[in-house]
Design a protein around this motif. Structure first.
Motif, PDB file in Angstrom:
ATOM      1  N   THR A   9     -12.459  19.344 -36.225  1.00 13.95           N
ATOM      2  CA  THR A   9     -12.603  20.693 -35.696  1.00 13.95           C
ATOM      3  C   THR A   9     -12.018  20.782 -34.292  1.00 13.95           C
ATOM      4  O   THR A   9     -12.254  19.914 -33.461  1.00 13.95           O
ATOM      5  CB  THR A   9     -14.083  21.112 -35.662  1.00 13.95           C
ATOM      6  OG1 THR A   9     -14.555  21.162 -37.004  1.00 13.95           O
ATOM      7  CG2 THR A   9     -14.279  22.469 -35.019  1.00 13.95           C
ATOM      8  N   GLU A  10     -11.264  21.847 -34.036  1.00 12.71           N
ATOM      9  CA  GLU A  10     -10.724  22.142 -32.701  1.00 12.71           C
ATOM     10  C   GLU A  10     -11.545  23.288 -32.130  1.00 12.71           C
ATOM     11  O   GLU A  10     -11.323  24.448 -32.462  1.00 12.71           O
ATOM     12  CB  GLU A  10      -9.248  22.524 -32.793  1.00 12.71           C
ATOM     13  CG  GLU A  10      -8.614  22.966 -31.489  1.00 12.71           C
ATOM     14  CD  GLU A  10      -8.763  21.960 -30.380  1.00 12.71           C
ATOM     15  OE1 GLU A  10      -9.659  22.135 -29.531  1.00 12.71           O
ATOM     16  OE2 GLU A  10      -7.987  20.985 -30.352  1.00 12.71           O
TER      17      GLU A  10
ATOM     18  N   GLU B 211      -8.297  23.586 -36.370  1.00 13.70           N
ATOM     19  CA  GLU B 211      -8.522  22.181 -36.675  1.00 13.70           C
ATOM     20  C   GLU B 211      -7.453  21.298 -36.050  1.00 13.70           C
ATOM     21  O   GLU B 211      -6.333  21.716 -35.826  1.00 13.70           O
ATOM     22  CB  GLU B 211      -8.565  21.926 -38.175  1.00 13.70           C
ATOM     23  CG  GLU B 211      -7.252  22.134 -38.898  1.00 13.70           C
ATOM     24  CD  GLU B 211      -7.347  21.777 -40.362  1.00 13.70           C
ATOM     25  OE1 GLU B 211      -7.034  20.633 -40.698  1.00 13.70           O
ATOM     26  OE2 GLU B 211      -7.719  22.659 -41.141  1.00 13.70           O
ATOM     27  N   ARG B 212      -7.846  20.096 -35.729  1.00 17.50           N
ATOM     28  CA  ARG B 212      -6.915  19.090 -35.210  1.00 17.50           C
ATOM     29  C   ARG B 212      -6.417  18.255 -36.369  1.00 17.50           C
ATOM     30  O   ARG B 212      -6.818  18.455 -37.514  1.00 17.50           O
ATOM     31  CB  ARG B 212      -7.631  18.150 -34.248  1.00 17.50           C
ATOM     32  CG  ARG B 212      -8.200  18.797 -33.049  1.00 17.50           C
ATOM     33  CD  ARG B 212      -8.790  17.733 -32.157  1.00 17.50           C
ATOM     34  NE  ARG B 212      -9.885  18.290 -31.393  1.00 17.50           N
ATOM     35  CZ  ARG B 212     -10.628  17.616 -30.571  1.00 17.50           C
ATOM     36  NH1 ARG B 212     -10.414  16.331 -30.395  1.00 17.50           N
ATOM     37  NH2 ARG B 212     -11.594  18.199 -29.920  1.00 17.50           N
TER      38      ARG B 212
ATOM     39  N   GLY C  90     -10.006  26.387 -30.565  1.00 11.60           N
ATOM     40  CA  GLY C  90      -9.182  27.228 -31.431  1.00 11.60           C
ATOM     41  C   GLY C  90      -9.646  28.670 -31.501  1.00 11.60           C
ATOM     42  O   GLY C  90     -10.842  28.948 -31.483  1.00 11.60           O
TER      43      GLY C  90
ATOM     44  N   ASP D 159     -12.143  26.636 -38.746  1.00 11.00           N
ATOM     45  CA  ASP D 159     -11.509  25.666 -39.634  1.00 11.00           C
ATOM     46  C   ASP D 159     -10.889  26.298 -40.879  1.00 11.00           C
ATOM     47  O   ASP D 159      -9.926  25.768 -41.424  1.00 11.00           O
ATOM     48  CB  ASP D 159     -12.518  24.603 -40.076  1.00 11.00           C
ATOM     49  CG  ASP D 159     -12.992  23.747 -38.913  1.00 11.00           C
ATOM     50  OD1 ASP D 159     -12.350  23.763 -37.848  1.00 11.00           O
ATOM     51  OD2 ASP D 159     -14.011  23.062 -39.068  1.00 11.00           O
TER      52      ASP D 159
ATOM     53  N   TRP E 200      -4.161  27.415 -25.828  1.00 12.02           N
ATOM     54  CA  TRP E 200      -4.363  26.242 -26.680  1.00 12.02           C
ATOM     55  C   TRP E 200      -5.759  26.329 -27.259  1.00 12.02           C
ATOM     56  O   TRP E 200      -6.734  26.336 -26.526  1.00 12.02           O
ATOM     57  CB  TRP E 200      -4.218  24.952 -25.880  1.00 12.02           C
ATOM     58  CG  TRP E 200      -4.435  23.782 -26.761  1.00 12.02           C
ATOM     59  CD1 TRP E 200      -5.610  23.093 -26.946  1.00 12.02           C
ATOM     60  CD2 TRP E 200      -3.485  23.161 -27.615  1.00 12.02           C
ATOM     61  NE1 TRP E 200      -5.445  22.098 -27.854  1.00 12.02           N
ATOM     62  CE2 TRP E 200      -4.132  22.116 -28.275  1.00 12.02           C
ATOM     63  CE3 TRP E 200      -2.138  23.398 -27.895  1.00 12.02           C
ATOM     64  CZ2 TRP E 200      -3.489  21.314 -29.189  1.00 12.02           C
ATOM     65  CZ3 TRP E 200      -1.509  22.587 -28.785  1.00 12.02           C
ATOM     66  CH2 TRP E 200      -2.180  21.557 -29.419  1.00 12.02           C
ATOM     67  N   SER E 201      -5.972  26.325 -28.398  1.00 10.81           N
ATOM     68  CA  SER E 201      -5.005  26.395 -29.478  1.00 10.81           C
ATOM     69  C   SER E 201      -5.369  27.528 -30.424  1.00 10.81           C
ATOM     70  O   SER E 201      -6.496  27.971 -30.446  1.00 10.81           O
ATOM     71  CB  SER E 201      -4.955  25.052 -30.191  1.00 10.81           C
ATOM     72  OG  SER E 201      -5.685  25.006 -31.369  1.00 10.81           O
TER      73      SER E 201
ATOM     74  N   ASP F 123     -13.936  26.502 -24.923  1.00 12.27           N
ATOM     75  CA  ASP F 123     -14.830  26.883 -26.015  1.00 12.27           C
ATOM     76  C   ASP F 123     -16.117  27.509 -25.483  1.00 12.27           C
ATOM     77  O   ASP F 123     -17.055  27.730 -26.220  1.00 12.27           O
ATOM     78  CB  ASP F 123     -15.125  25.700 -26.942  1.00 12.27           C
ATOM     79  CG  ASP F 123     -15.790  24.538 -26.232  1.00 12.27           C
ATOM     80  OD1 ASP F 123     -15.947  24.594 -25.001  1.00 12.27           O
ATOM     81  OD2 ASP F 123     -16.153  23.571 -26.913  1.00 12.27           O
TER      82      ASP F 123
END
Length: 69
Positions: A43-44, A37-38, A47, A51, A32-33, A9
């Motif tokens: 929040t991922e 969102e996870r 990503g 979101d 990945w990913s 990130d």
């Protein structure tokens, strides 16, 4: 060679070296990913998408990945 499920990130030195490695060699990879969102609506931050599943979270990341596709 296959590099599976890497991500970040931040536009760090590690990220820059990883992309350079991918550019200079014939390496297949999976990021990945993609989703933002996870499970449990968390929040991922790694990503590609935010979101809302529409907005690109980090344009610099998408641009960098497109270079090695």
């Amino acid at each position: 060679v296959w590099l599976g499920e890497f991500g970040t990130d931040t536009d760090s030195l590690w990220w820059q070296h990883t992309l350079r490695y991918l550019e200079e060699r014939e390496v297949d990879w999976a990021y990945w990913s993609f989703n933002g969102e996870r499970k449990g609506n968390m929040t991922e931050t790694f990503g590609i998408l935010a979101d809302d599943a529409k907005t690109v979270r980090h344009p610099w990341k998408l641009k960098a990945l497109q270079r090695v596709m």
